[in-house]
Structures are given as C-alpha cells and as structure tokens.
Design an enzyme around this catalytic site. Structure first.
Site, mmCIF file in Angstrom:
data_model
loop_
_atom_site.group_PDB
_atom_site.id
_atom_site.type_symbol
_atom_site.label_atom_id
_atom_site.label_comp_id
_atom_site.label_asym_id
_atom_site.label_seq_id
_atom_site.Cartn_x
_atom_site.Cartn_y
_atom_site.Cartn_z
ATOM 1 N N ILE A 125 24.379 16.881 -9.911
ATOM 2 C CA ILE A 125 25.762 16.787 -10.122
ATOM 3 C C ILE A 125 26.942 17.698 -11.053
ATOM 4 O O ILE A 125 27.839 17.257 -11.313
ATOM 5 C CB ILE A 125 26.160 15.212 -10.270
ATOM 6 C CG1 ILE A 125 25.618 14.824 -11.796
ATOM 7 C CG2 ILE A 125 25.857 14.288 -9.376
ATOM 8 C CD1 ILE A 125 26.011 13.554 -12.424
ATOM 9 N N HIS A 143 24.238 14.297 -4.042
ATOM 10 C CA HIS A 143 24.854 12.963 -5.028
ATOM 11 C C HIS A 143 26.306 13.089 -5.479
ATOM 12 O O HIS A 143 26.618 12.544 -6.767
ATOM 13 C CB HIS A 143 24.016 12.827 -6.133
ATOM 14 C CG HIS A 143 22.652 12.352 -5.681
ATOM 15 N ND1 HIS A 143 21.581 12.096 -6.778
ATOM 16 C CD2 HIS A 143 22.222 11.549 -4.492
ATOM 17 C CE1 HIS A 143 20.301 11.602 -5.872
ATOM 18 N NE2 HIS A 143 20.910 11.587 -4.599
ATOM 19 N N CYS A 151 40.718 10.505 -4.606
ATOM 20 C CA CYS A 151 41.117 9.316 -4.487
ATOM 21 C C CYS A 151 40.384 8.382 -3.406
ATOM 22 O O CYS A 151 40.294 8.739 -2.434
ATOM 23 C CB CYS A 151 42.684 9.377 -4.260
ATOM 24 S SG CYS A 151 43.360 7.733 -3.733
HETATM 25 ZN ZN LIG Z 1 45.798 8.394 -3.465
#
Ligand SMILES: [Zn+2]
Length: 272
Positions: A125, A143, A151
């Site tokens: 990652i 991953h 978001c």
């Molecule tokens: Zn958003």
C-alpha cells in the site's frame, strides 16, 4: 550466456552461495526471454526491504494502536474511531514518504521497459512501485494505496499530501469538501470488501500470463494468494522468490530462497 553465467557465478561465490542457486536465476532469465507476458506479484517482503516495518512486528503500529479500532464498520460509524484511524495514518504517512524504492522496484521498471511486464499485482500500500517510476496503468493494488484518499459517498479523490496538511492544521477527522462525506485512504480496512475491479482484473491477468513471478510474499493472505494458482491453472510457469517457504512452493516450477531486492535484479541483469 555462458560468459554471463561465469561472471555472475563469481559474484555468487563471493557471497558464499551455491552455484545451484545461480543456475536458478539464469533459468528464470531464460523464461523471461522466451515469453511476452510476465505477471509479477509483490508482497510485504518487498516493502520491508525498503525499511517499511511490518505493522505486526514488535514496536510496529499494531503495538501502539488496536487493529480492532479500525474495523471498517467502526470507521464508518464512529467519529472517535475515525479520529484514531487518521492519527495512525498520520504516523504511517511519514514512514511511507521517507521510504525509498529498493532494487526490486527498479528491476520491475526495467522489466516493463523490455516490454515483458503485462502487469504488477501488489498487496503493498506504500506507493513505492509508482515512486520507482513504474507505469501506474500496469499496477493492480489489491489492498489500496495509503497515498490516495477518496470520499466514501461521492468518490471525489484527494491527494494524501493535501489531507496531511489538513491534519496538521488541527482537523482531526477530515470530511469531503464537496459532500461532507467520510474521507478514507483507499487502503482496505479490516472487514472491508476487496476492490472488485482490481481483484477481477488480477485474476484475469494471472490466468492469461505465461510466466508468474511472486516475490516477497508468504502467499497466505487471500484472495491475493490465489493468484499463483490461477496462473498455474492457466498454464503459466510459476516462480516464487521469498525468504521463507510458501504453501505453493510444491506447485512452483522454481523456488528461489532469498530477498527480492537481491535476487530479482540479478535475474534482470541476466535477461539484459
Ligand atoms: Zn464526497
């Protein structure tokens, strides 16, 4: 080729390794030469060679934070969990940005430049494959990536650097500027489902390659660890490079015990 064998043989002898191991590296190089589609799979060992500590080791992040606080359900339902989660990621951020790619990362870039790399599948990652200069379009991150933030509601993306500035300006729990939704690094939290596109694409690529090289992974974390099996089912040769034995050693065409950062660049030097 004979000259290369002799030359590299001397180097190996200096390091006190057996010539049998050398011939294994040459064998892998020959296989790379003979195919067009190589899929490489990298695991945590490749990151630890760049100085990124194993979270589970003594003194690691899981010594100071309780992984149970970071279950996906807790992250999305509790502001308190998100606060701890971002505190942990704030620490992780500096570990990641200070880490540098190692020779195995650069050897992969070389493999791509040779036109041999179909794709890289990684469990890591840490963005180090990108930092080494590997084409982003060749990378499948199973991953996620700690340097990318999105978001969870509107999927608007943010750079991790931008979010770090917010955190350092006293925002403990960053929210989406567009919709006030929950922001989260794209890393896969405990209890969070695997990324569908990447997982499906990784399986497809594994089944369709001619040579599959797994390195720096003990091949125990599923579904990532299934990729070598898919490759074998699809008729590819399987090479495993790892310090410790893996459950798939018996099915591999070749196993090289060692560090990815030492073994893989030597293979690539022989290909060249
Ligand atoms: Zn958003």
């Amino acid at each position: 080729m004979v000259i290369l064998i002799k030359k590299r043989g001397c180097k190996r002898d200096r390091r006190g390794k057996m010539k049998e191991e050398l011939s294994r590296e040459v064998q892998v190089a020959n296989w790379i030469n003979s195919v067009d589609k190589v899929v490489v799979f990298t695991g945590a060992g490749v990151s630890t060679e760049s100085g990124i500590p194993d979270f589970r080791s003594p003194g690691g992040l899981w010594d100071r934070y309780d992984p149970n606080d970071f279950l996906y359900q807790k992250i999305i339902s509790s502001e308190e969990s998100r606060k701890k989660y971002w505190k942990m990621h704030s620490e992780l951020y500096y570990i990641i940005i200070e880490a540098e790619p190692n020779p195995s990362h650069y050897a992969l870039v070389d493999l791509d430049k040779m036109g041999k790399l179909d794709c890289l599948i990684t469990q890591n990652i840490d963005n180090l494959h990108q930092k080494a200069g590997l084409d982003e379009n060749k990378i499948l991150e199973l991953h996620g990536n700690t340097m990318k933030v999105a978001c969870l509601s509107c999927h608007n993306s943010y750079t991790r650097k931008e979010i770090q500035e917010w955190l350092e300006n006293g925002i403990e729990v960053p929210c989406c500027e567009k919709c006030k939704g929950i922001l989260k690094p794209t890393t896969i939290a405990f209890g969070q489902s695997m990324p569908v596109r990447e997982t499906e694409e990784a399986e497809r690529k594994s089944r369709n390659c001619e040579l599959f090289i797994a390195m720096g992974s003990s091949l125990v974390v599923h579904p990532a660890a299934l990729m070598p099996l898919y490759a074998k089912e699809g008729g590819a040769r399987l090479v495993i490079i790892n310090l410790t034995p893996t459950p798939y050693d018996g099915q591999a065409d070749l196993v090289i015990s060692g560090k990815a950062g030492e073994v893989f660049p030597e293979i690539l030097a022989t290909v060249k």
